[in-house]
Scaffold this active site. Structure first.
Site, PDB file in Angstrom:
ATOM      1  N   HIS A 131     -18.432 -34.478  -8.866  1.00  0.00           N
ATOM      2  CA  HIS A 131     -18.962 -35.456  -7.915  1.00  0.00           C
ATOM      3  C   HIS A 131     -19.416 -34.783  -6.633  1.00  0.00           C
ATOM      4  O   HIS A 131     -18.804 -33.819  -6.189  1.00  0.00           O
ATOM      5  CB  HIS A 131     -17.895 -36.509  -7.600  1.00  0.00           C
ATOM      6  CG  HIS A 131     -16.562 -35.940  -7.241  1.00  0.00           C
ATOM      7  ND1 HIS A 131     -15.669 -35.470  -8.186  1.00  0.00           N
ATOM      8  CD2 HIS A 131     -15.973 -35.726  -6.044  1.00  0.00           C
ATOM      9  CE1 HIS A 131     -14.586 -35.001  -7.573  1.00  0.00           C
ATOM     10  NE2 HIS A 131     -14.750 -35.144  -6.269  1.00  0.00           N
ATOM     11  N   PHE A 132     -20.487 -35.300  -6.079  1.00  0.00           N
ATOM     12  CA  PHE A 132     -20.973 -34.840  -4.780  1.00  0.00           C
ATOM     13  C   PHE A 132     -20.227 -35.563  -3.671  1.00  0.00           C
ATOM     14  O   PHE A 132     -19.971 -36.762  -3.774  1.00  0.00           O
ATOM     15  CB  PHE A 132     -22.463 -35.159  -4.605  1.00  0.00           C
ATOM     16  CG  PHE A 132     -23.382 -34.102  -5.148  1.00  0.00           C
ATOM     17  CD1 PHE A 132     -23.720 -33.004  -4.370  1.00  0.00           C
ATOM     18  CD2 PHE A 132     -23.921 -34.229  -6.413  1.00  0.00           C
ATOM     19  CE1 PHE A 132     -24.582 -32.037  -4.862  1.00  0.00           C
ATOM     20  CE2 PHE A 132     -24.782 -33.260  -6.918  1.00  0.00           C
ATOM     21  CZ  PHE A 132     -25.119 -32.160  -6.135  1.00  0.00           C
TER      22      PHE A 132
END
Ligand SMILES: [Zn+2]
Length: 169
Positions: free
Chosen positions: A120-121
């Site tokens: 995930h960013f």
């Protein structure tokens, strides 16, 4: 001025939900989205608020598919994910007027990933002088009130994205 390069590294320290269901797998039940702080889900990607934020407005963008590495993503997934990062930044600009952003990935526990199984960013809005935010707030648990309020402000913007794009890209 102090530039803090990786504020999202707090994630691992603060996370207390080890062993539960994957928070980044959106599933089919959209009825839980508000509780889970999920702002947006389409066929390939999703955006949610970080329950353990470094700053108010700290967002997380992930692929829908449960994958740990960037190189496991298809081009379509990668494009969609980066597009969601872009849209997250645009939404935060509208709602919170940040003066900068930290955007990044923690791949692997050694790099500070709290949920290393589902990449995930992190999108962290920044303001001048906010580097001592955690120290100023003192207790991280103070933030949840802000999270709900910010969620309410961001949600309409993400719902508009859905309408504009037909929910897909
Ligand atoms: Zn997952």
């Amino acid at each position: 001025m102090t530039v803090l390069w990786a504020p999202w590294r707090m994630e691992y320290i603060l996370s207390d939900e080890k062993g539960g269901p994957c928070i980044f797998c959106p599933g089919d039940d959209r009825g839980q989205d508000a509780e889970r702080l999920i702002l947006y889900v389409d066929s390939f990607g999703m955006v949610m608020m970080n329950k353990y934020p470094y700053n108010n407005g700290h967002l997380l963008a992930a692929p829908v598919r449960h994958v740990s590495e960037l190189e496991f993503l298809s081009k379509k997934e990668m494009l969609d994910l980066l597009d969601l990062v872009r849209k997250s930044i645009a939404a935060l600009k509208k709602v919170m007027n940040p003066e900068g952003f930290n955007v990044g990935l923690n791949l692997g526990r050694a790099a500070g990933a709290g949920v290393e199984e589902h990449m995930h960013f992190h999108i962290v809005p920044r303001w001048n002088g906010d580097t001592n935010y955690m120290a100023v707030v003192g207790a991280v648990r103070v933030i949840p009130e802000h999270i709900q309020e910010t969620y309410g402000k961001l949600l309409p913007l993400f719902q508009n994205i859905k309408k504009d794009s037909g929910g897909d890209t």
